[in-house]
Design a protein around this motif. Structure first.
Motif, PDB file in Angstrom:
ATOM      1  N   LEU A 152     -18.429  21.306  22.415  1.00 60.13           N
ATOM      2  CA  LEU A 152     -18.239  22.758  22.411  1.00 60.13           C
ATOM      3  C   LEU A 152     -18.536  23.336  23.791  1.00 60.13           C
ATOM      4  O   LEU A 152     -17.739  24.116  24.340  1.00 60.13           O
ATOM      5  CB  LEU A 152     -19.144  23.395  21.357  1.00 60.13           C
ATOM      6  CG  LEU A 152     -19.028  24.912  21.188  1.00 60.13           C
ATOM      7  CD1 LEU A 152     -17.624  25.312  20.734  1.00 60.13           C
ATOM      8  CD2 LEU A 152     -20.067  25.423  20.192  1.00 60.13           C
ATOM      9  N   ASN A 153     -19.669  22.947  24.381  1.00 62.17           N
ATOM     10  CA  ASN A 153     -20.008  23.430  25.718  1.00 62.17           C
ATOM     11  C   ASN A 153     -18.943  23.055  26.738  1.00 62.17           C
ATOM     12  O   ASN A 153     -18.525  23.877  27.558  1.00 62.17           O
ATOM     13  CB  ASN A 153     -21.356  22.839  26.173  1.00 62.17           C
ATOM     14  CG  ASN A 153     -22.544  23.503  25.502  1.00 62.17           C
ATOM     15  OD1 ASN A 153     -22.390  24.361  24.634  1.00 62.17           O
ATOM     16  ND2 ASN A 153     -23.747  23.099  25.904  1.00 62.17           N
ATOM     17  N   TYR A 154     -18.526  21.790  26.690  1.00 59.86           N
ATOM     18  CA  TYR A 154     -17.565  21.295  27.678  1.00 59.86           C
ATOM     19  C   TYR A 154     -16.233  22.035  27.549  1.00 59.86           C
ATOM     20  O   TYR A 154     -15.649  22.470  28.539  1.00 59.86           O
ATOM     21  CB  TYR A 154     -17.351  19.785  27.495  1.00 59.86           C
ATOM     22  CG  TYR A 154     -16.790  19.120  28.733  1.00 59.86           C
ATOM     23  CD1 TYR A 154     -17.617  18.437  29.610  1.00 59.86           C
ATOM     24  CD2 TYR A 154     -15.426  19.181  29.029  1.00 59.86           C
ATOM     25  CE1 TYR A 154     -17.112  17.832  30.755  1.00 59.86           C
ATOM     26  CE2 TYR A 154     -14.914  18.584  30.160  1.00 59.86           C
ATOM     27  CZ  TYR A 154     -15.758  17.916  31.023  1.00 59.86           C
ATOM     28  OH  TYR A 154     -15.256  17.330  32.166  1.00 59.86           O
ATOM     29  N   TRP A 155     -15.778  22.182  26.312  1.00 62.31           N
ATOM     30  CA  TRP A 155     -14.485  22.825  26.084  1.00 62.31           C
ATOM     31  C   TRP A 155     -14.527  24.302  26.481  1.00 62.31           C
ATOM     32  O   TRP A 155     -13.607  24.790  27.149  1.00 62.31           O
ATOM     33  CB  TRP A 155     -14.078  22.678  24.611  1.00 62.31           C
ATOM     34  CG  TRP A 155     -12.688  23.184  24.338  1.00 62.31           C
ATOM     35  CD1 TRP A 155     -11.513  22.495  24.500  1.00 62.31           C
ATOM     36  CD2 TRP A 155     -12.324  24.489  23.873  1.00 62.31           C
ATOM     37  NE1 TRP A 155     -10.443  23.288  24.163  1.00 62.31           N
ATOM     38  CE2 TRP A 155     -10.913  24.516  23.767  1.00 62.31           C
ATOM     39  CE3 TRP A 155     -13.053  25.627  23.531  1.00 62.31           C
ATOM     40  CZ2 TRP A 155     -10.211  25.647  23.347  1.00 62.31           C
ATOM     41  CZ3 TRP A 155     -12.354  26.757  23.100  1.00 62.31           C
ATOM     42  CH2 TRP A 155     -10.961  26.757  23.013  1.00 62.31           C
ATOM     43  N   ILE A 214     -10.188  16.867  24.334  1.00 60.37           N
ATOM     44  CA  ILE A 214     -11.184  17.047  25.386  1.00 60.37           C
ATOM     45  C   ILE A 214     -11.366  15.741  26.150  1.00 60.37           C
ATOM     46  O   ILE A 214     -11.412  15.715  27.385  1.00 60.37           O
ATOM     47  CB  ILE A 214     -12.536  17.495  24.786  1.00 60.37           C
ATOM     48  CG1 ILE A 214     -12.382  18.816  24.026  1.00 60.37           C
ATOM     49  CG2 ILE A 214     -13.609  17.608  25.879  1.00 60.37           C
ATOM     50  CD1 ILE A 214     -13.600  19.203  23.197  1.00 60.37           C
ATOM     51  N   TRP A 215     -11.437  14.648  25.395  1.00 62.55           N
ATOM     52  CA  TRP A 215     -11.659  13.311  25.979  1.00 62.55           C
ATOM     53  C   TRP A 215     -11.066  12.306  25.008  1.00 62.55           C
ATOM     54  O   TRP A 215     -11.631  12.046  23.954  1.00 62.55           O
ATOM     55  CB  TRP A 215     -13.155  13.088  26.183  1.00 62.55           C
ATOM     56  CG  TRP A 215     -13.565  11.743  26.699  1.00 62.55           C
ATOM     57  CD1 TRP A 215     -12.786  10.645  26.943  1.00 62.55           C
ATOM     58  CD2 TRP A 215     -14.906  11.351  27.043  1.00 62.55           C
ATOM     59  NE1 TRP A 215     -13.539   9.600  27.396  1.00 62.55           N
ATOM     60  CE2 TRP A 215     -14.852  10.002  27.480  1.00 62.55           C
ATOM     61  CE3 TRP A 215     -16.150  11.997  27.024  1.00 62.55           C
ATOM     62  CZ2 TRP A 215     -15.987   9.306  27.881  1.00 62.55           C
ATOM     63  CZ3 TRP A 215     -17.274  11.284  27.429  1.00 62.55           C
ATOM     64  CH2 TRP A 215     -17.198   9.963  27.863  1.00 62.55           C
ATOM     65  N   THR A 368     -10.610  10.148  31.948  1.00 58.27           N
ATOM     66  CA  THR A 368     -10.307  11.453  32.531  1.00 58.27           C
ATOM     67  C   THR A 368     -10.378  12.496  31.431  1.00 58.27           C
ATOM     68  O   THR A 368      -9.727  12.356  30.392  1.00 58.27           O
ATOM     69  CB  THR A 368      -8.902  11.471  33.173  1.00 58.27           C
ATOM     70  OG1 THR A 368      -8.825  10.437  34.162  1.00 58.27           O
ATOM     71  CG2 THR A 368      -8.625  12.817  33.827  1.00 58.27           C
ATOM     72  N   LEU A 369     -11.184  13.542  31.644  1.00 59.99           N
ATOM     73  CA  LEU A 369     -11.370  14.570  30.633  1.00 59.99           C
ATOM     74  C   LEU A 369     -10.400  15.725  30.851  1.00 59.99           C
ATOM     75  O   LEU A 369      -9.679  15.770  31.850  1.00 59.99           O
ATOM     76  CB  LEU A 369     -12.825  15.048  30.626  1.00 59.99           C
ATOM     77  CG  LEU A 369     -13.788  14.114  29.876  1.00 59.99           C
ATOM     78  CD1 LEU A 369     -14.033  12.807  30.611  1.00 59.99           C
ATOM     79  CD2 LEU A 369     -15.119  14.802  29.592  1.00 59.99           C
ATOM     80  N   LEU A 370     -10.379  16.688  29.920  1.00 59.86           N
ATOM     81  CA  LEU A 370      -9.313  17.696  29.914  1.00 59.86           C
ATOM     82  C   LEU A 370      -9.306  18.574  31.149  1.00 59.86           C
ATOM     83  O   LEU A 370      -8.255  19.121  31.506  1.00 59.86           O
ATOM     84  CB  LEU A 370      -9.401  18.574  28.654  1.00 59.86           C
ATOM     85  CG  LEU A 370     -10.294  19.831  28.687  1.00 59.86           C
ATOM     86  CD1 LEU A 370      -9.844  20.790  27.583  1.00 59.86           C
ATOM     87  CD2 LEU A 370     -11.753  19.489  28.517  1.00 59.86           C
ATOM     88  N   VAL A 374     -13.004  12.980  36.351  1.00 62.30           N
ATOM     89  CA  VAL A 374     -12.965  11.548  36.052  1.00 62.30           C
ATOM     90  C   VAL A 374     -14.393  11.047  35.892  1.00 62.30           C
ATOM     91  O   VAL A 374     -15.260  11.309  36.737  1.00 62.30           O
ATOM     92  CB  VAL A 374     -12.254  10.764  37.173  1.00 62.30           C
ATOM     93  CG1 VAL A 374     -12.335   9.261  36.914  1.00 62.30           C
ATOM     94  CG2 VAL A 374     -10.797  11.206  37.280  1.00 62.30           C
ATOM     95  N   TRP A 375     -14.625  10.338  34.801  1.00 60.41           N
ATOM     96  CA  TRP A 375     -15.953   9.805  34.531  1.00 60.41           C
ATOM     97  C   TRP A 375     -15.891   8.293  34.446  1.00 60.41           C
ATOM     98  O   TRP A 375     -15.144   7.744  33.642  1.00 60.41           O
ATOM     99  CB  TRP A 375     -16.512  10.370  33.220  1.00 60.41           C
ATOM    100  CG  TRP A 375     -17.767   9.694  32.779  1.00 60.41           C
ATOM    101  CD1 TRP A 375     -17.957   8.933  31.652  1.00 60.41           C
ATOM    102  CD2 TRP A 375     -19.019   9.689  33.474  1.00 60.41           C
ATOM    103  NE1 TRP A 375     -19.246   8.459  31.609  1.00 60.41           N
ATOM    104  CE2 TRP A 375     -19.922   8.904  32.717  1.00 60.41           C
ATOM    105  CE3 TRP A 375     -19.457  10.265  34.673  1.00 60.41           C
ATOM    106  CZ2 TRP A 375     -21.242   8.681  33.127  1.00 60.41           C
ATOM    107  CZ3 TRP A 375     -20.767  10.043  35.078  1.00 60.41           C
ATOM    108  CH2 TRP A 375     -21.639   9.268  34.301  1.00 60.41           C
ATOM    109  N   GLU A 376     -16.678   7.628  35.308  1.00 61.20           N
ATOM    110  CA  GLU A 376     -16.756   6.168  35.210  1.00 61.20           C
ATOM    111  C   GLU A 376     -18.171   5.661  35.404  1.00 61.20           C
ATOM    112  O   GLU A 376     -18.400   4.454  35.477  1.00 61.20           O
ATOM    113  CB  GLU A 376     -15.760   5.491  36.164  1.00 61.20           C
ATOM    114  CG  GLU A 376     -15.529   6.189  37.478  1.00 61.20           C
ATOM    115  CD  GLU A 376     -16.676   6.013  38.448  1.00 61.20           C
ATOM    116  OE1 GLU A 376     -17.159   4.893  38.572  1.00 61.20           O
ATOM    117  OE2 GLU A 376     -17.093   7.005  39.072  1.00 61.20           O
ATOM    118  N   GLY A 377     -19.137   6.571  35.457  1.00 60.67           N
ATOM    119  CA  GLY A 377     -20.530   6.167  35.360  1.00 60.67           C
ATOM    120  C   GLY A 377     -21.249   5.819  36.636  1.00 60.67           C
ATOM    121  O   GLY A 377     -22.442   5.533  36.603  1.00 60.67           O
ATOM    122  N   SER A 378     -20.563   5.836  37.791  1.00 60.73           N
ATOM    123  CA  SER A 378     -21.202   5.301  38.999  1.00 60.73           C
ATOM    124  C   SER A 378     -22.121   6.296  39.704  1.00 60.73           C
ATOM    125  O   SER A 378     -23.086   5.889  40.347  1.00 60.73           O
ATOM    126  CB  SER A 378     -20.133   4.812  39.979  1.00 60.73           C
ATOM    127  OG  SER A 378     -19.342   5.905  40.407  1.00 60.73           O
TER     128      SER A 378
END
Length: 401
Positions: A152-155, A214-215, A368-370, A374-378
Motif C-alpha cells: 500500500l505504501n509503495y503503490w 506493483i512487483w 523491476t517494480l512499477l 530495480v531491486w537486486e539486493g546489492s
C-alpha cells in the motif's frame, strides 16, 4: 500422486527422524494459506513422520503472539512480519526463522463503492482526490510491518501520494475488510484473497491494483518459526519444509489440482468464503468491478519450479529497505547479516534437493517494480534512500499492535 513417497521413508527413521511429530500450524483465512491446508489434510505430512494440526487465527497479531508463546509451532506468516518481530519493531525482539516461501502475487488494493460512484476509478483520479482539501481518506492494511502495509505504501507513493502524510491508515484483519468497507469505516484496503474479490462480488468496491502489478512475482507469505524451534527441532523443521514443498508443487502442477484446492480451502474450517470468490483469481481470472476482465500473467503462485519456495535473501532485505524508508527503522541495519540469520538456506537446500527441486546457486534475484526501480539486493542502504517520497526524520511511525 506423490513420486517421492519411498524416498520420504528414509527421513522418518533413525537419526533423521523428527524430534517432534505433532505440530500446531497457524494460518489465516486467506486463499494463500492453501499449501499449508493441503499439506495438513491431503497426506503430505505423514510420510515424514508428522501430524499437522491446523489452527485458524483471527488476526496477524494473535498469530504472532501464539507463535512466540509456543502455542503454535509454525505458521503462515507475512514476510515483513517475521522481520519486524526479529528486529523488535512494535514489541520485544525475538530471533525468528523463515523455512521457505509459501506464495507470490495474489494480493489486491480495493477502493470503496462511494469512491467508484464519485469517479475515483483510476490512480490519477485517486491522486487528484487526495490533493483536494477536506477529510483524509482512510486505508486499511493487515499488519504494521506486513506485506500489505508495504504494498500500500509503495503503490501510493508511486502515484505521488505520501502514505504517512496524505492519507490515514488503520490495521484491520483481512477477513474483516469487506465489513469495514461496507460500514464506511475505510475508503480502501490492501489484503490477500479472497477479500478483494468478495468486495467486488458484493458490490462493496472494486480492485484498483493487484500486488503483482506493483512487483511481478513479489514475495508474500512465508513459513515462519522461531529460531529456537529450528535449533531444538532441526529434523522436524526439515520434514515440515519437505511436506509443504510437496504440497506447493502439487497445487501448481496443473489446473485440476488448483480447482480441487480452491474447493478444499473454501470450506468452513479454512477460508470459509464462497468458492466463486476464491476460484477465479486462484486460476488467474480477474474481474475488477469496473467492467474489466483479464487473465493475469502473474497470478497467485505456490511453487513455480521452486522459484516461489526459495527463501531469497534479497526478498527479505527488500522489506528492511522499506522499513528504513518509512521510518520504522531509524538507522540502516546489517541488511545482509540479518537476512542470513533469518533465512534457513542450508535447511531449505537439504529439503529441496531431497525432493529433486532445483535450488538457485545465488540467493539474490533481480526485479523491476512499477515505478521503474530495480531491486537486486546489492546496495540496500542506497536503495532505501533512493525514493523521493519517504518518512521525514521527525515522523513517528505507528507500529505497536
Amino acid at each position: 500422486m506423490h513420486s517421492t513417497r519411498n524416498d520420504a521413508l528414509a527421513w522418518v527413521a533413525g537419526s533423521d527422524a523428527p524430534e517432534k511429530s505433532a505440530l500446531n500450524l497457524g494460518f489465516m483465512a486467506l486463499t494463500d494459506s492453501a499449501s499449508l491446508i493441503v499439506a495438513a489434510t491431503q497426506g503430505f505430512a505423514q510420510p515424514y513422520g508428522l501430524t499437522l494440526n491446523l489452527h485458524r487465527q483471527a488476526s496477524w497479531a494473535s498469530l504472532r503472539d501464539r507463535l512466540l508463546s509456543g502455542e503454535l509451532d509454525a505458521a503462515q506468516s507475512l514476510y515483513g512480519q517475521i522481520y519486524g518481530i526479529h528486529l523488535g519493531l512494535g514489541g520485544p525482539a525475538t530471533d525468528m526463522a523463515i523455512l521457505m516461501g509459501l506464495c507470490q502475487n495474489g494480493q489486491a488494493i480495493n477502493l470503496s463503492e462511494p469512491l467508484r460512484r464519485a469517479g475515483v476509478t483510476s490512480a490519477e483520479a485517486l491522486a487528484a482526490r487526495v490533493r483536494q482539501s477536506g477529510a483524509k481518506l482512510t486505508f486499511a492494511q493487515t499488519f504494521p510491518t506486513g506485506t500489505h502495509a508495504m504494498w500500500l505504501n509503495y503503490w501510493l507513493a508511486a502515484q505521488g501520494i505520501h502514505p504517512l502524510e496524505d492519507v490515514n491508515t488503520v490495521v484491520v484483519p483481512p477477513s474483516q475488510m469487506v465489513a469495514h468497507l461496507q460500514a464506511g469505516r475505510i475508503d480502501g484496503f490492501c489484503a490477500g484473497g479472497p477479500w478483494g474479490a468478495l468486495a467486488v462480488d458484493q458490490g462493496q468496491g472494486f480492485t484498483l491494483a493487484t500486488s503483482q502489478s506493483i512487483w511481478a512475482a513479489h514475495p508474500e507469505k512465508v513459513l515462519g518459526v522461531t529460531r529456537e524451534f529450528v535449533e531444538r527441532y532441526p529434523n522436524t523443521a526439515r520434514a515440515l519444509t519437505m511436506a509443504v514443498l510437496e504440497a506447493s508443487r502439487f497445487i501448481d502442477q496443473n489446473l485440476e489440482n488448483r480447482r480441487s484446492t480452491a474447493q478444499l480451502i473454501s470450506g468452513r474450517d479454512y477460508v470459509d468464503a464462497p468458492l466463486s470468490t476464491i476460484e477465479p483469481r486462484f486460476l488467474g481470472q480477474y474481474e475488477d468491478g469496473l467492467g474489466h476482465a483479464w487473465l493475469d500473467a502473474h497470478p497467485l503462485s505456490f511453487f513455480s519450479e521452486g522459484q516461489v519456495s526459495m527463501p531469497w535473501l534479497s526478498d527479505g532485505i527488500w522489506f528492511m529497505t522499506q522499513f528504513r524508508r518509512w521510518g520504522l527503522l531509524k538507522e540502516d541495519p546489517d541488511y545482509l547479516g540479518i537476512a542470513r540469520q533469518i533465512h534457513q538456506l542450508d535447511l531449505y537446500r537439504q529439503a529441496a534437493e531431497a525432493l529433486d527441486i532445483a535450488v538457485p546457486s545465488h540467493p539474490m534475484r533481480r526485479s523491476t517494480l512499477l515505478d521503474g526501480s530495480v531491486w537486486e539486493g546489492s546496495d540496500p542502504a542506497g536503495y532505501a534512500r533512493s525514493f523521493a517520497i519517504h518518512a521525514r526524520s521527525d515522523t513517528v511511525a505507528p507500529i505497536a499492535l
